[in-house]
Design an enzyme around this catalytic site. Structure first.
Site, short mmCIF file in Angstrom:
data_model
loop_
_atom_site.label_atom_id
_atom_site.label_comp_id
_atom_site.label_asym_id
_atom_site.label_seq_id
_atom_site.Cartn_x
_atom_site.Cartn_y
_atom_site.Cartn_z
N TYR A 72 -27.12 44.56 8.13
CA TYR A 72 -26.25 45.03 7.04
C TYR A 72 -24.94 45.60 7.57
O TYR A 72 -23.89 45.43 6.95
CB TYR A 72 -26.99 46.03 6.14
CG TYR A 72 -27.84 45.30 5.13
CD1 TYR A 72 -27.25 44.64 4.06
CD2 TYR A 72 -29.20 45.19 5.29
CE1 TYR A 72 -28.01 43.91 3.16
CE2 TYR A 72 -29.97 44.46 4.39
CZ TYR A 72 -29.36 43.82 3.33
OH TYR A 72 -30.11 43.09 2.44
N ARG A 75 -22.88 42.68 8.16
CA ARG A 75 -22.36 42.12 6.89
C ARG A 75 -21.23 42.98 6.35
O ARG A 75 -20.23 42.49 5.84
CB ARG A 75 -23.49 42.03 5.85
CG ARG A 75 -24.50 40.95 6.17
CD ARG A 75 -25.48 40.76 5.04
NE ARG A 75 -24.88 40.18 3.86
CZ ARG A 75 -25.46 40.17 2.66
NH1 ARG A 75 -26.64 40.73 2.48
NH2 ARG A 75 -24.86 39.60 1.63
N GLN A 113 -24.55 39.24 -9.34
CA GLN A 113 -25.65 39.37 -8.36
C GLN A 113 -25.07 39.80 -7.01
O GLN A 113 -25.81 40.04 -6.07
CB GLN A 113 -26.36 38.04 -8.17
CG GLN A 113 -27.06 37.55 -9.42
CD GLN A 113 -27.45 36.09 -9.28
OE1 GLN A 113 -28.54 35.75 -8.83
NE2 GLN A 113 -26.55 35.20 -9.66
N VAL A 115 -23.26 41.86 -4.01
CA VAL A 115 -23.28 43.25 -3.57
C VAL A 115 -21.90 43.68 -3.06
O VAL A 115 -21.68 44.84 -2.77
CB VAL A 115 -24.39 43.49 -2.51
CG1 VAL A 115 -25.76 43.23 -3.12
CG2 VAL A 115 -24.19 42.63 -1.27
N HIS A 130 -28.01 43.44 -8.20
CA HIS A 130 -28.70 43.48 -6.91
C HIS A 130 -28.20 44.60 -6.00
O HIS A 130 -28.38 44.53 -4.79
CB HIS A 130 -28.57 42.12 -6.20
CG HIS A 130 -29.34 41.03 -6.89
ND1 HIS A 130 -29.20 39.70 -6.60
CD2 HIS A 130 -30.29 41.09 -7.85
CE1 HIS A 130 -30.02 38.98 -7.36
NE2 HIS A 130 -30.68 39.81 -8.14
N CYS A 138 -31.88 57.18 1.04
CA CYS A 138 -32.96 57.37 2.01
C CYS A 138 -34.14 56.45 1.65
O CYS A 138 -34.54 56.38 0.49
CB CYS A 138 -33.41 58.83 2.00
SG CYS A 138 -34.86 59.09 3.02
N GLY A 199 -20.90 30.26 -9.71
CA GLY A 199 -21.15 30.42 -8.27
C GLY A 199 -22.52 30.95 -7.93
O GLY A 199 -22.66 31.73 -6.99
N ASN A 225 -19.51 25.45 -10.73
CA ASN A 225 -20.13 25.34 -9.40
C ASN A 225 -19.78 23.96 -8.85
O ASN A 225 -20.04 22.95 -9.52
CB ASN A 225 -21.66 25.49 -9.52
CG ASN A 225 -22.34 25.71 -8.18
OD1 ASN A 225 -21.94 25.13 -7.18
ND2 ASN A 225 -23.36 26.55 -8.16
N PRO A 226 -19.16 23.91 -7.67
CA PRO A 226 -18.81 22.58 -7.12
C PRO A 226 -20.05 21.73 -6.84
O PRO A 226 -19.94 20.51 -6.71
CB PRO A 226 -18.06 22.90 -5.82
CG PRO A 226 -18.35 24.33 -5.51
CD PRO A 226 -18.74 25.00 -6.79
#
Ligand code: OAD
Length: 255
Positions: A72, A75, A113, A115, A130, A138, A199, A225-226
């Site tokens: 994370y 990310r 959805q 983050v 999400h 914590c 997407g 969406n492609p």
């Protein structure tokens, strides 16, 4: 045929012009043109040999908290300098227009959805199903951890109250969605005339079920969406990247 003359785009514009309540669900694809890899893209660099699905779980965190925390942090470092793209800006413009109108004729709910905070950076208000990448709490006592966390460090951080490990406030596989956010999403899918899926691969439940609820209640389902999904629910496919399709759409809506 170019995007601006695409008949599906024109159909979508007609349906949206007459809609009073619109529910928009976005997924990782809307941030792809900002340079954030989608969830199911292969990972890069150090994390190439891992699947995101195997790291984003409470079991993975319990087994190896440092590994999951490091992922994370990586990310976060990847996302921190990214900016909204024309798709985020188009949605923000649309949302702001619907709020500002003297006699609001359209109610627009934006559910994501994702983050990342690119919708907010563009000026939208979004319901995050999400969780949010920049928040922490914590893993033992649940207390929010609000002190700054340096994205350059992969060291585990301990909770000030109980000493448990701090984790990102993200919904992991096997966990419940935040109750309030889910209620907002359900209500808006329940009551909408048009449901727009932008997407997302539409395979992760319960979010993927929102289009079904909307469709059952008579809404028209539009997908941007492609790589069109095969959910069988979509009435109007717009098979282009969101960063092209959304600016064209709001332009044709006259916004
Ligand atoms: P996915 O990575 O599953 O799907 C991304 C979708 O975006 C794919 O269908 C792509 O074809 C599409 N896409 C790619 N580029 C695009 C572009 N420029 N414009 C429009 N669409 C584009 O991501 P999600 O559907 O968001 O949950 O994944 C859903 C959830 O799966 C994530 O929120 C995550 C994961 O489990 C949690 O972490 C709880």
């Amino acid at each position: 045929m170019t995007l601006s003359t695409d008949t599906n785009l024109s159909k979508a514009v007609q349906v949206l012009k007459n809609a009073q309540r619109i529910c928009i669900l976005t997924g990782a694809g809307i941030s792809a043109e900002s340079g954030i890899p989608t969830f199911r893209d292969e990972q890069s660099g150090l994390w190439k040999s891992f699947r995101a699905e195997d790291l984003a779980s409470i079991d993975a965190f319990n087994r190896d908290p440092k590994l999951v925390w490091s992922w994370y942090q990586w990310r976060r470092a990847e996302v921190k300098d990214k900016s909204p793209n024309p798709a985020h800006h188009a949605l923000a413009k649309w949302q702001q227009h619907s709020v500002k109108a003297d006699k609001p004729s359209q109610q627009l709910s934006l559910i994501t959805q994702n983050v990342d905070d690119l919708h907010e950076q563009a000026g939208s208000s979004a319901t995050h199903l999400h969780g949010e990448l920049w928040k922490n709490h914590c893993s033992d006592c649940g207390m929010p951890y609000i002190a700054h966390i340096d994205t350059g460090s992969t060291e585990l951080v301990e909770c000030d109250a109980c000493g448990g490990y701090v984790r990102p406030s993200i919904v992991w596989f096997g966990e419940m969605l935040p109750q309030r956010a889910w209620q907002v999403a359900q209500q808006s899918a329940d009551n909408c005339d048009v449901f727009m899926s932008i997407g997302t691969s539409s395979i992760v439940y319960p979010a993927a079920g929102l289009a079904q609820v909307a469709k059952q209640n008579g809404a028209t389902v539009i997908e941007i969406n492609p790589h069109p999904t095969d959910s069988g629910l979509v009435d109007i496919q717009i098979p282009y990247p969101a960063g092209q399709a959304l600016p064209a759409l709001i332009n044709q809506l006259g916004l």
